[in-house]
Design a protein around this motif. Structure first.
Motif, PDB file in Angstrom:
ATOM      1  N   LEU A  42       0.827  -1.196   0.000  1.00 16.11           N
ATOM      2  CA  LEU A  42       0.000   0.000   0.000  1.00 16.11           C
ATOM      3  C   LEU A  42       0.866   1.252   0.000  1.00 16.11           C
ATOM      4  O   LEU A  42       0.602   2.212  -0.746  1.00 16.11           O
ATOM      5  CB  LEU A  42      -0.925  -0.015   1.220  1.00 16.11           C
ATOM      6  CG  LEU A  42      -1.686   1.260   1.536  1.00 16.11           C
ATOM      7  CD1 LEU A  42      -2.586   1.671   0.381  1.00 16.11           C
ATOM      8  CD2 LEU A  42      -2.490   1.074   2.821  1.00 16.11           C
ATOM      9  N   ASN A  43       1.901   1.261   0.808  1.00 13.63           N
ATOM     10  CA  ASN A  43       2.790   2.409   0.870  1.00 13.63           C
ATOM     11  C   ASN A  43       3.432   2.662  -0.497  1.00 13.63           C
ATOM     12  O   ASN A  43       3.548   3.811  -0.941  1.00 13.63           O
ATOM     13  CB  ASN A  43       3.850   2.187   1.948  1.00 13.63           C
ATOM     14  CG  ASN A  43       4.331   3.479   2.569  1.00 13.63           C
ATOM     15  OD1 ASN A  43       4.218   4.547   1.990  1.00 13.63           O
ATOM     16  ND2 ASN A  43       4.881   3.374   3.757  1.00 13.63           N
ATOM     17  N   SER A  44       3.803   1.596  -1.182  1.00 11.69           N
ATOM     18  CA  SER A  44       4.378   1.735  -2.528  1.00 11.69           C
ATOM     19  C   SER A  44       3.354   2.285  -3.507  1.00 11.69           C
ATOM     20  O   SER A  44       3.673   3.132  -4.351  1.00 11.69           O
ATOM     21  CB  SER A  44       4.901   0.381  -3.021  1.00 11.69           C
ATOM     22  OG  SER A  44       5.962  -0.053  -2.214  1.00 11.69           O
ATOM     23  N   ALA A  45       2.116   1.810  -3.418  1.00 11.83           N
ATOM     24  CA  ALA A  45       1.063   2.295  -4.306  1.00 11.83           C
ATOM     25  C   ALA A  45       0.794   3.781  -4.063  1.00 11.83           C
ATOM     26  O   ALA A  45       0.565   4.547  -5.010  1.00 11.83           O
ATOM     27  CB  ALA A  45      -0.212   1.476  -4.110  1.00 11.83           C
ATOM     28  N   ILE A  46       0.841   4.202  -2.822  1.00 12.19           N
ATOM     29  CA  ILE A  46       0.663   5.621  -2.514  1.00 12.19           C
ATOM     30  C   ILE A  46       1.833   6.421  -3.078  1.00 12.19           C
ATOM     31  O   ILE A  46       1.652   7.542  -3.569  1.00 12.19           O
ATOM     32  CB  ILE A  46       0.471   5.830  -1.000  1.00 12.19           C
ATOM     33  CG1 ILE A  46      -0.916   5.313  -0.603  1.00 12.19           C
ATOM     34  CG2 ILE A  46       0.636   7.297  -0.616  1.00 12.19           C
ATOM     35  CD1 ILE A  46      -1.209   5.304   0.874  1.00 12.19           C
ATOM     36  N   GLY A  47       3.018   5.840  -3.064  1.00 10.23           N
ATOM     37  CA  GLY A  47       4.163   6.490  -3.700  1.00 10.23           C
ATOM     38  C   GLY A  47       3.927   6.730  -5.179  1.00 10.23           C
ATOM     39  O   GLY A  47       4.345   7.761  -5.726  1.00 10.23           O
ATOM     40  N   MET A  48       3.226   5.809  -5.836  1.00  8.17           N
ATOM     41  CA  MET A  48       2.881   5.992  -7.254  1.00  8.17           C
ATOM     42  C   MET A  48       1.918   7.162  -7.433  1.00  8.17           C
ATOM     43  O   MET A  48       2.025   7.911  -8.401  1.00  8.17           O
ATOM     44  CB  MET A  48       2.283   4.710  -7.827  1.00  8.17           C
ATOM     45  CG  MET A  48       3.240   3.534  -7.866  1.00  8.17           C
ATOM     46  SD  MET A  48       4.640   3.799  -8.971  1.00  8.17           S
ATOM     47  CE  MET A  48       3.812   3.821 -10.548  1.00  8.17           C
ATOM     48  N   VAL A  49       0.984   7.313  -6.518  1.00  8.52           N
ATOM     49  CA  VAL A  49       0.057   8.452  -6.594  1.00  8.52           C
ATOM     50  C   VAL A  49       0.841   9.748  -6.432  1.00  8.52           C
ATOM     51  O   VAL A  49       0.675  10.693  -7.217  1.00  8.52           O
ATOM     52  CB  VAL A  49      -1.047   8.353  -5.519  1.00  8.52           C
ATOM     53  CG1 VAL A  49      -1.959   9.583  -5.575  1.00  8.52           C
ATOM     54  CG2 VAL A  49      -1.868   7.084  -5.686  1.00  8.52           C
ATOM     55  N   ILE A  50       1.698   9.806  -5.438  1.00  7.39           N
ATOM     56  CA  ILE A  50       2.492  11.009  -5.174  1.00  7.39           C
ATOM     57  C   ILE A  50       3.351  11.366  -6.388  1.00  7.39           C
ATOM     58  O   ILE A  50       3.526  12.547  -6.709  1.00  7.39           O
ATOM     59  CB  ILE A  50       3.362  10.824  -3.912  1.00  7.39           C
ATOM     60  CG1 ILE A  50       2.475  10.749  -2.659  1.00  7.39           C
ATOM     61  CG2 ILE A  50       4.402  11.932  -3.784  1.00  7.39           C
ATOM     62  CD1 ILE A  50       3.215  10.337  -1.404  1.00  7.39           C
ATOM     63  N   ALA A  51       3.871  10.361  -7.078  1.00 11.79           N
ATOM     64  CA  ALA A  51       4.745  10.589  -8.224  1.00 11.79           C
ATOM     65  C   ALA A  51       3.982  10.985  -9.487  1.00 11.79           C
ATOM     66  O   ALA A  51       4.597  11.398 -10.476  1.00 11.79           O
ATOM     67  CB  ALA A  51       5.573   9.328  -8.494  1.00 11.79           C
ATOM     68  N   SER A  52       2.669  10.891  -9.468  1.00 10.62           N
ATOM     69  CA  SER A  52       1.860  11.235 -10.639  1.00 10.62           C
ATOM     70  C   SER A  52       1.861  12.742 -10.865  1.00 10.62           C
ATOM     71  O   SER A  52       2.067  13.529  -9.950  1.00 10.62           O
ATOM     72  CB  SER A  52       0.415  10.768 -10.448  1.00 10.62           C
ATOM     73  OG  SER A  52       0.349   9.371 -10.302  1.00 10.62           O
ATOM     74  N   GLU A  53       1.576  13.123 -12.095  1.00  9.46           N
ATOM     75  CA  GLU A  53       1.477  14.539 -12.444  1.00  9.46           C
ATOM     76  C   GLU A  53       0.151  15.116 -11.962  1.00  9.46           C
ATOM     77  O   GLU A  53      -0.829  14.395 -11.800  1.00  9.46           O
ATOM     78  CB  GLU A  53       1.594  14.713 -13.954  1.00  9.46           C
ATOM     79  CG  GLU A  53       2.968  14.360 -14.494  1.00  9.46           C
ATOM     80  CD  GLU A  53       3.077  14.591 -15.987  1.00  9.46           C
ATOM     81  OE1 GLU A  53       2.274  15.361 -16.544  1.00  9.46           O
ATOM     82  OE2 GLU A  53       3.975  13.989 -16.587  1.00  9.46           O
ATOM     83  N   LYS A  54       0.123  16.399 -11.743  1.00 11.62           N
ATOM     84  CA  LYS A  54      -1.084  17.147 -11.385  1.00 11.62           C
ATOM     85  C   LYS A  54      -1.738  16.660 -10.089  1.00 11.62           C
ATOM     86  O   LYS A  54      -2.949  16.667  -9.955  1.00 11.62           O
ATOM     87  CB  LYS A  54      -2.095  17.120 -12.525  1.00 11.62           C
ATOM     88  CG  LYS A  54      -1.603  17.764 -13.798  1.00 11.62           C
ATOM     89  CD  LYS A  54      -2.662  17.755 -14.863  1.00 11.62           C
ATOM     90  CE  LYS A  54      -2.116  18.353 -16.145  1.00 11.62           C
ATOM     91  NZ  LYS A  54      -3.074  18.334 -17.228  1.00 11.62           N
ATOM     92  N   VAL A  55      -0.922  16.225  -9.145  1.00 11.88           N
ATOM     93  CA  VAL A  55      -1.461  15.763  -7.874  1.00 11.88           C
ATOM     94  C   VAL A  55      -1.772  16.955  -6.970  1.00 11.88           C
ATOM     95  O   VAL A  55      -2.780  16.948  -6.271  1.00 11.88           O
ATOM     96  CB  VAL A  55      -0.474  14.781  -7.187  1.00 11.88           C
ATOM     97  CG1 VAL A  55      -0.890  14.480  -5.778  1.00 11.88           C
ATOM     98  CG2 VAL A  55      -0.387  13.506  -8.002  1.00 11.88           C
ATOM     99  N   GLY A  56      -0.933  17.939  -6.984  1.00  9.51           N
ATOM    100  CA  GLY A  56      -1.131  19.111  -6.137  1.00  9.51           C
ATOM    101  C   GLY A  56      -0.413  18.951  -4.818  1.00  9.51           C
ATOM    102  O   GLY A  56      -0.307  17.844  -4.267  1.00  9.51           O
ATOM    103  N   ASP A  57       0.073  20.060  -4.305  1.00  9.35           N
ATOM    104  CA  ASP A  57       0.838  20.037  -3.058  1.00  9.35           C
ATOM    105  C   ASP A  57       0.010  19.566  -1.869  1.00  9.35           C
ATOM    106  O   ASP A  57       0.526  18.898  -0.978  1.00  9.35           O
ATOM    107  CB  ASP A  57       1.422  21.421  -2.756  1.00  9.35           C
ATOM    108  CG  ASP A  57       2.543  21.802  -3.726  1.00  9.35           C
ATOM    109  OD1 ASP A  57       3.115  20.889  -4.364  1.00  9.35           O
ATOM    110  OD2 ASP A  57       2.842  23.004  -3.833  1.00  9.35           O
TER     111      ASP A  57
END
Length: 186
Positions: A42-57
């Protein structure tokens, strides 16, 4: 952290066992190892979300905090009797969730995973979170697990759902609504 790993492989797990944080050994397929392994996934999958474009600060910062808490949760599950996740962590998730949810329209339809890469990645993280929660529940049926672990994962999956909605809207793709009439009947 006392000793840093200078050698990554030890060969001690070649027999199908692994060491827990308290020094004891258990099978790599034990409920405990499965639970904290899924928290790591899960932590790795959340890392993928964070690394995505247009996530926002705002999303990035919220999920970065979650990653730290998940690392703590993994430690708690790896060391029987350890207490790291607190009720205040669950309360914080609720506050963050309420903040992201405030500007979203009420749900009137089911949402399908999608809405751009960041949103879809967040939906994947949400489903991994639900699996981690199920595995913690299974572990708690046979070993002692503090209820805060289960509460945290339950609330986190809700937060990930709301963040996926936010990310779908921010991406310009919008949310993908389930259309039951698309399924052929016969």
């Amino acid at each position: 952290m006392g000793n840093r790993l200078s050698k990554i492989y030890t060969r001690t797990g070649d027999d199908g066992s692994t060491g827990l944080g308290d020094g004891s050994r258990t099978g790599k397929d034990s409920l405990r190892v499965t639970a904290y392994g899924t928290v790591d996934e899960l932590n790795s999958a959340i890392g993928m979300v964070i690394a995505s474009e247009k996530v926002g600060d705002d999303v990035r910062e919220a999920l970065f905090q979650v990653q730290h808490e998940l690392f703590d949760l993994g430690g708690e599950l790896c060391i029987p009797g350890m207490a790291m996740i607190q009720a205040a962590d669950v309360d914080r998730l609720e506050t963050v969730l309420d903040g992201f949810n405030a500007d979203l329209p009420p749900l009137k339809d089911f949402i399908l995973p999608g809405g751009g890469m960041a949103a879809a990645s967040c939906h994947l993280a949400r489903t991994i979170c639900r699996r981690a929660e199920r595995e913690v529940v299974a572990l708690a049926r046979v070993e002692t697990v503090r209820p805060e672990a289960q509460h945290y994962l339950n609330r986190l999956s809700d937060l990930l759902f709301v963040i996926a909605r936010v990310l779908a809207r921010r991406s310009g793709h919008g949310e993908v609504l389930w259309q039951h009439q698309r399924r052929p009947r016969g």
